[in-house]
Scaffold this active site. Structure first.
Site, PDB file in Angstrom:
ATOM      1  CG  ASP A  17     -17.244  -7.686   1.774  1.00  0.00           C
ATOM      2  OD1 ASP A  17     -18.012  -8.405   1.117  1.00  0.00           O
ATOM      3  OD2 ASP A  17     -17.435  -6.468   1.968  1.00  0.00           O
ATOM      4  N   GLY A  45     -26.906  -5.537   0.940  1.00  0.00           N
ATOM      5  CA  GLY A  45     -28.041  -5.483   1.864  1.00  0.00           C
ATOM      6  C   GLY A  45     -27.604  -5.284   3.295  1.00  0.00           C
ATOM      7  CG  ASN A 179     -22.412   3.608  -9.937  1.00  0.00           C
ATOM      8  OD1 ASN A 179     -22.840   3.436 -11.081  1.00  0.00           O
ATOM      9  ND2 ASN A 179     -21.676   2.703  -9.319  1.00  0.00           N
ATOM     10  CB  THR A 198     -23.402   8.565  -6.330  1.00  0.00           C
ATOM     11  OG1 THR A 198     -23.214   7.259  -6.891  1.00  0.00           O
ATOM     12  CG2 THR A 198     -24.482   8.482  -5.256  1.00  0.00           C
ATOM     13  N   GLY A 230     -21.101   3.641  -1.125  1.00  0.00           N
ATOM     14  CA  GLY A 230     -22.372   3.777  -1.824  1.00  0.00           C
ATOM     15  C   GLY A 230     -23.530   3.259  -1.004  1.00  0.00           C
ATOM     16  CG  ASP A 231     -23.684  -0.745   0.051  1.00  0.00           C
ATOM     17  OD1 ASP A 231     -24.456  -0.736  -0.931  1.00  0.00           O
ATOM     18  OD2 ASP A 231     -22.744  -1.547   0.166  1.00  0.00           O
TER      19      ASP A 231
END
Length: 288
Positions: A17, A45, A179, A198, A230-231
């Site tokens: 990232d 992942g 989501n 979510t 979220g992960d």
């Protein structure tokens, strides 16, 4: 695969990232100055596997990185989180990269350059019926479908990024996690057997064949970065359900984990053990 069955086996992406933090997100054609640049391990992942390992003490990741410096950095970060990376392939393609812009409120824009993730193969990979397998859609849909066909145990799909899903894949899923916007973009989810949705600061809900059967509120948190939240939620929800928690309590636990993650600037935040969040939500429930 090791002799020990991991709490969760993740089939998914591994990225570096590159994160630019700015006062606000740019509009089309606009340049914004004054940003701060950081690099950190990421990929849906890898994020989910790292969260699962920190929450439960064990997780396996099936993925691919480039045979390059960034690939080694990603593997080292996963190992430090406690993830079994024996089934992460080293490929000639470069390690996947995500270009991320985050504003002062933690909202983000992301462009993913998949690199080695595009060539992930399940050749030689074994699944045990007792495993819980969690997939996302940052790797090729054919790979996800192959995993769904080959694994005979509990199968979970985090349907992100949103795309059309075959009836065969949806029918195979014991649980789908999305989501609010992804739920709207994939109409077929209204017929899926079990879907967790979510809603950011508005909590989360569980749907059986389109009917809401449980919900849980979110706690108020200071947002630092929403990229890995979220992960972390996905990993926590899967673990909580597999431990036998009912839908409402499992959602509450996952919300608490996601809340801790959103308050951390890292895409793979350090988390407490799952039992801590189970106890915390029980105390909060008793206080209401």
């Amino acid at each position: 695969m090791t002799n020990r069955t991991p709490a969760v086996t993740v089939v998914g992406s591994i990225n570096l990232d590159l994160i630019a933090t700015a006062e606000r997100l740019p509009t089309a054609g606009e340049t914004i100055g004054g940003g701060m640049l950081s690099e950190q391990p990421g990929g849906k992942g890898a994020n989910q596997a790292a969260a699962a390992a920190r929450l439960s003490g064990s997780a396996r990741l099936i993925g691919a990185v480039g045979n390059d410096v960034n690939g080694q950095r990603m593997l080292s970060a996963l190992a430090a989180a406690g993830v079994d990376t024996a089934d992460v392939a080293l490929l000639p393609e470069p390690t996947g990269t995500a270009l991320i812009v985050v504003d002062r409120d933690g909202e983000n824009q992301i462009v993913v350059c998949p690199g080695a993730n595009s060539n992930l193969s399940l050749d030689g990979v074994e699944f045990h019926p007792a495993e819980t397998v969690l997939c996302q859609l940052e790797v090729g849909l054919p790979v996800v479908l192959e995993a769904a066909r080959r694994h005979t145990g509990y199968f979970v799909l985090n349907a992100a990024p949103a795309m059309d899903l075959s009836a065969e894949l949806l029918e195979r899923c014991d649980l789908v996690i999305v989501n609010e916007s992804e739920y709207a973009l994939i109409p077929a989810l209204a017929e899926a057997k079990l879907v967790a949705v979510t809603y950011g600061g508005d909590g989360s809900a569980m749907f059986e064949h389109g009917r809401k059967v449980a919900e849980a509120p979110s706690a108020a948190v200071t947002v630092a970065n929403t990229v890995g939240a979220g992960d972390a939620f996905c990993a926590a929800l899967v673990l909580a359900l597999r431990q036998g928690l009912d839908y409402a309590r499992a959602l509450a636990v996952a919300n608490a984990v996601g809340g801790d993650a959103v308050g951390d600037s890292s895409s793979q935040p350090v988390l407490a053990q799952l039992g801590h969040y189970v106890e915390r939500t029980a105390v909060a429930e008793g206080a209401r």
